[in-house]
Design a protein around this motif. Structure first.
Motif, PDB file in Angstrom:
ATOM      1  N   GLY A  46      15.023   2.601  11.518  1.00 48.86           N
ATOM      2  CA  GLY A  46      14.642   3.605  12.306  1.00 48.86           C
ATOM      3  C   GLY A  46      13.663   4.412  12.493  1.00 48.86           C
ATOM      4  N   PHE A  47      12.742   4.222  11.586  1.00 44.72           N
ATOM      5  CA  PHE A  47      11.286   4.771  11.477  1.00 44.72           C
ATOM      6  C   PHE A  47      10.494   4.218  12.666  1.00 44.72           C
ATOM      7  CE2 PHE A  47      11.347   5.235   6.857  1.00 44.72           C
ATOM      8  CZ  PHE A  47      12.064   6.309   6.823  1.00 44.72           C
ATOM      9  N   ALA A  72       3.021  -6.749  -0.763  1.00 48.48           N
ATOM     10  CA  ALA A  72       3.828  -7.306   0.501  1.00 48.48           C
ATOM     11  C   ALA A  72       5.100  -7.531   0.113  1.00 48.48           C
ATOM     12  CB  ALA A  72       3.030  -8.506   1.127  1.00 48.48           C
ATOM     13  N   ILE A  73       5.415  -8.332  -0.855  1.00 50.69           N
ATOM     14  CA  ILE A  73       6.953  -8.330  -1.297  1.00 50.69           C
ATOM     15  C   ILE A  73       7.598  -7.146  -1.509  1.00 50.69           C
ATOM     16  CG2 ILE A  73       8.323  -9.601  -3.005  1.00 50.69           C
ATOM     17  CD1 ILE A  73       6.217 -11.764  -3.267  1.00 50.69           C
ATOM     18  N   GLN A  74       6.782  -6.309  -2.366  1.00 49.04           N
ATOM     19  CA  GLN A  74       7.561  -4.977  -2.857  1.00 49.04           C
ATOM     20  C   GLN A  74       7.765  -4.211  -1.464  1.00 49.04           C
ATOM     21  OE1 GLN A  74       9.064  -4.598  -5.315  1.00 49.04           O
ATOM     22  NE2 GLN A  74       8.271  -6.369  -6.316  1.00 49.04           N
ATOM     23  N   VAL A  75       6.885  -4.032  -0.307  1.00 49.78           N
ATOM     24  CA  VAL A  75       7.111  -3.388   0.753  1.00 49.78           C
ATOM     25  C   VAL A  75       8.105  -4.105   1.466  1.00 49.78           C
ATOM     26  CG1 VAL A  75       5.858  -2.948   2.982  1.00 49.78           C
ATOM     27  CG2 VAL A  75       4.725  -2.402   0.871  1.00 49.78           C
ATOM     28  N   LYS A  79      11.564  -2.041   2.697  1.00 48.79           N
ATOM     29  CA  LYS A  79      12.082  -2.049   4.231  1.00 48.79           C
ATOM     30  C   LYS A  79      13.647  -2.422   4.118  1.00 48.79           C
ATOM     31  CE  LYS A  79       8.098  -3.307   6.485  1.00 48.79           C
ATOM     32  NZ  LYS A  79       7.473  -4.644   7.357  1.00 48.79           N
ATOM     33  N   LYS A  80      14.207  -2.848   3.102  1.00 49.88           N
ATOM     34  CA  LYS A  80      15.555  -3.171   2.897  1.00 49.88           C
ATOM     35  C   LYS A  80      16.284  -2.169   1.877  1.00 49.88           C
ATOM     36  CE  LYS A  80      14.742  -8.114   3.223  1.00 49.88           C
ATOM     37  NZ  LYS A  80      14.609  -9.547   2.627  1.00 49.88           N
ATOM     38  N   ALA A  81      15.444  -1.156   1.666  1.00 48.48           N
ATOM     39  CA  ALA A  81      15.890   0.064   0.650  1.00 48.48           C
ATOM     40  C   ALA A  81      16.065  -0.259  -0.684  1.00 48.48           C
ATOM     41  CB  ALA A  81      17.129   0.688   1.298  1.00 48.48           C
ATOM     42  N   ASP A  82      15.432  -1.178  -1.082  1.00 50.06           N
ATOM     43  CA  ASP A  82      15.263  -1.383  -2.608  1.00 50.06           C
ATOM     44  C   ASP A  82      13.982  -0.736  -3.026  1.00 50.06           C
ATOM     45  OD1 ASP A  82      15.236  -2.314  -5.153  1.00 50.06           O
ATOM     46  OD2 ASP A  82      14.696  -4.348  -4.721  1.00 50.06           O
ATOM     47  N   LEU A  83      14.367   0.304  -3.899  1.00 49.84           N
ATOM     48  CA  LEU A  83      13.367   1.406  -4.107  1.00 49.84           C
ATOM     49  C   LEU A  83      13.013   0.921  -5.757  1.00 49.84           C
ATOM     50  CD1 LEU A  83      15.081   4.612  -2.789  1.00 49.84           C
ATOM     51  CD2 LEU A  83      13.093   3.084  -1.939  1.00 49.84           C
ATOM     52  N   SER A  84      13.242  -0.018  -6.324  1.00 56.85           N
ATOM     53  CA  SER A  84      13.331  -0.119  -7.803  1.00 56.85           C
ATOM     54  C   SER A  84      11.830  -0.410  -8.206  1.00 56.85           C
ATOM     55  CB  SER A  84      14.135  -1.629  -8.171  1.00 56.85           C
ATOM     56  OG  SER A  84      13.660  -2.600  -7.682  1.00 56.85           O
ATOM     57  N   SER A 144       8.360  10.143   2.612  1.00 56.09           N
ATOM     58  CA  SER A 144       7.561   9.353   1.596  1.00 56.09           C
ATOM     59  C   SER A 144       7.542   7.859   1.702  1.00 56.09           C
ATOM     60  CB  SER A 144       7.780   9.825   0.314  1.00 56.09           C
ATOM     61  OG  SER A 144       7.510  10.918   0.005  1.00 56.09           O
ATOM     62  N   VAL A 145       8.797   7.423   2.078  1.00 56.99           N
ATOM     63  CA  VAL A 145       8.850   5.867   2.275  1.00 56.99           C
ATOM     64  C   VAL A 145       8.215   5.839   3.567  1.00 56.99           C
ATOM     65  CG1 VAL A 145      10.788   4.061   2.811  1.00 56.99           C
ATOM     66  CG2 VAL A 145      11.151   5.722   1.001  1.00 56.99           C
ATOM     67  N   LYS A 146       8.325   6.228   4.668  1.00 59.44           N
ATOM     68  CA  LYS A 146       7.741   6.075   5.761  1.00 59.44           C
ATOM     69  C   LYS A 146       6.029   5.970   5.600  1.00 59.44           C
ATOM     70  CE  LYS A 146       7.034   7.248  10.545  1.00 59.44           C
ATOM     71  NZ  LYS A 146       7.497   8.416  11.610  1.00 59.44           N
ATOM     72  N   GLU A 147       5.510   6.962   4.809  1.00 58.99           N
ATOM     73  CA  GLU A 147       3.943   6.986   4.592  1.00 58.99           C
ATOM     74  C   GLU A 147       3.783   5.526   3.912  1.00 58.99           C
ATOM     75  OE1 GLU A 147       3.186  10.520   2.040  1.00 58.99           O
ATOM     76  OE2 GLU A 147       3.789  11.848   3.821  1.00 58.99           O
ATOM     77  N   VAL A 148       4.721   4.973   2.965  1.00 57.36           N
ATOM     78  CA  VAL A 148       4.025   3.769   2.085  1.00 57.36           C
ATOM     79  C   VAL A 148       4.194   2.701   3.210  1.00 57.36           C
ATOM     80  CG1 VAL A 148       4.865   2.247   0.496  1.00 57.36           C
ATOM     81  CG2 VAL A 148       4.866   4.597   0.206  1.00 57.36           C
ATOM     82  N   LEU A 149       4.944   2.846   4.206  1.00 54.08           N
ATOM     83  CA  LEU A 149       5.071   1.722   5.145  1.00 54.08           C
ATOM     84  C   LEU A 149       3.973   1.927   6.087  1.00 54.08           C
ATOM     85  CD1 LEU A 149       8.810   1.638   5.758  1.00 54.08           C
ATOM     86  CD2 LEU A 149       7.527  -0.165   4.420  1.00 54.08           C
ATOM     87  N   VAL A 150       3.479   2.971   6.679  1.00 57.43           N
ATOM     88  CA  VAL A 150       2.407   3.145   7.560  1.00 57.43           C
ATOM     89  C   VAL A 150       1.310   2.981   6.741  1.00 57.43           C
ATOM     90  CG1 VAL A 150       1.183   5.150   8.636  1.00 57.43           C
ATOM     91  CG2 VAL A 150       3.604   4.875   8.825  1.00 57.43           C
ATOM     92  N   ALA A 151       1.092   3.258   5.423  1.00 53.92           N
ATOM     93  CA  ALA A 151      -0.241   2.900   4.771  1.00 53.92           C
ATOM     94  C   ALA A 151      -0.427   1.498   4.517  1.00 53.92           C
ATOM     95  CB  ALA A 151      -0.137   3.554   3.506  1.00 53.92           C
TER      96      ALA A 151
END
Length: 175
Positions: A46-47, A72-75, A79-84, A144-151
Motif C-alpha cells: 500500500g505504500f 536486491a533479493i533482501q529488498v 516487500k513480502k514483510a520478511d524483516l529477518s 523506515s521500511v518505506k525509506e529503505v524501499l524508496v532509497a
C-alpha cells in the motif's frame, strides 16, 4: 474537629484515587489501533512511491556486483514483510554495506550513485534500529521500511540515469 479533619482527608484520598483517564472502551480501541498497524506484505504494498527497476544496460552493469544482487533479493523479501535481514546484527549490516560500497563497479562510480548508496546505508541502519528497539511505534517502523524501499528505487534510478547519460555522450553528431 478531629472527625471533620479525618473526613476531609478521606474525601481528598478518594478524589486522588479515582480513575481520571478515558473509559476502558476508548483505551481498548486505541490499543487495537496500535496493534492493527503491523508490518505485513499488504501494508507494504500500500505504500505510495515510484519503484524503479533496472534497465537492460543497468542489469548488465550490476551483474557482477554481488552485494547489489544480495541487496536486491533482501529488498524483495522486505516487500513480502520478511524483516529477518534488516532485523539482524548491526555489525553484520554495517559490514554488508561497507562491502557494497567498496565493490561498486568502476563504471558506476559517480557522485549520484555513491550518494544513493550512502542514503541506503542510512535508511537500512535506521530500519535496523527501529526494528530492534521495543518501544518504537509501528507507524515509525513502517516509515523506515518505506525509506529503505524508496532509497533502493532511487539507487536503481541513478544507475539507469548514469548509464543512459554515458550512452548518449558516446554518440557523436554527424554535423
Amino acid at each position: 474537629m478531629r472527625t471533620g479533619f479525618l473526613l476531609l482527608n478521606a474525601c481528598f484520598l478518594l478524589f486522588i484515587n479515582c480513575k481520571d483517564g478515558k473509559p476502558s472502551s476508548e483505551q481498548n480501541a486505541e490499543e487495537s489501533a496500535n496493534t492493527q498497524q503491523v508490518i505485513t506484505a499488504k501494508t507494504i504494498e500500500g505504500f505510495k512511491y515510484t519503484d524503479y527497476v533496472l534497465s537492460s544496460r543497468g542489469e548488465n552493469a550490476v551483474a557482477d556486483w554481488d552485494k547489489y544482487q544480495e541487496l536486491a533479493i533482501q529488498v524483495n523479501y522486505l516487500k513480502k514483510a520478511d524483516l529477518s535481514f534488516f532485523n539482524g546484527d548491526k555489525a553484520l549490516l554495517k559490514g554488508f554495506i561497507d562491502t557494497l560500497k567498496l565493490k561498486t563497479p568502476s563504471i558506476l562510480r559517480s557522485n549520484p550513485v555513491i550518494s544513493r548508496t550512502a542514503i541506503i546505508e542510512t535508511s537500512i541502519l535506521r530500519l535496523n534500529e527501529n526494528l530492534t528497539l521495543d518501544n518504537i511505534d509501528n507507524q515509525l517502523k513502517l516509515e523506515s521500511v518505506k525509506e529503505v524501499l524508496v532509497a533502493f528505487a532511487n539507487l536503481n534510478y541513478q544507475i539507469n540515469k548514469k548509464l543512459e547519460r554515458d550512452f548518449y555522450e558516446k554518440i557523436k553528431s554527424e554535423y
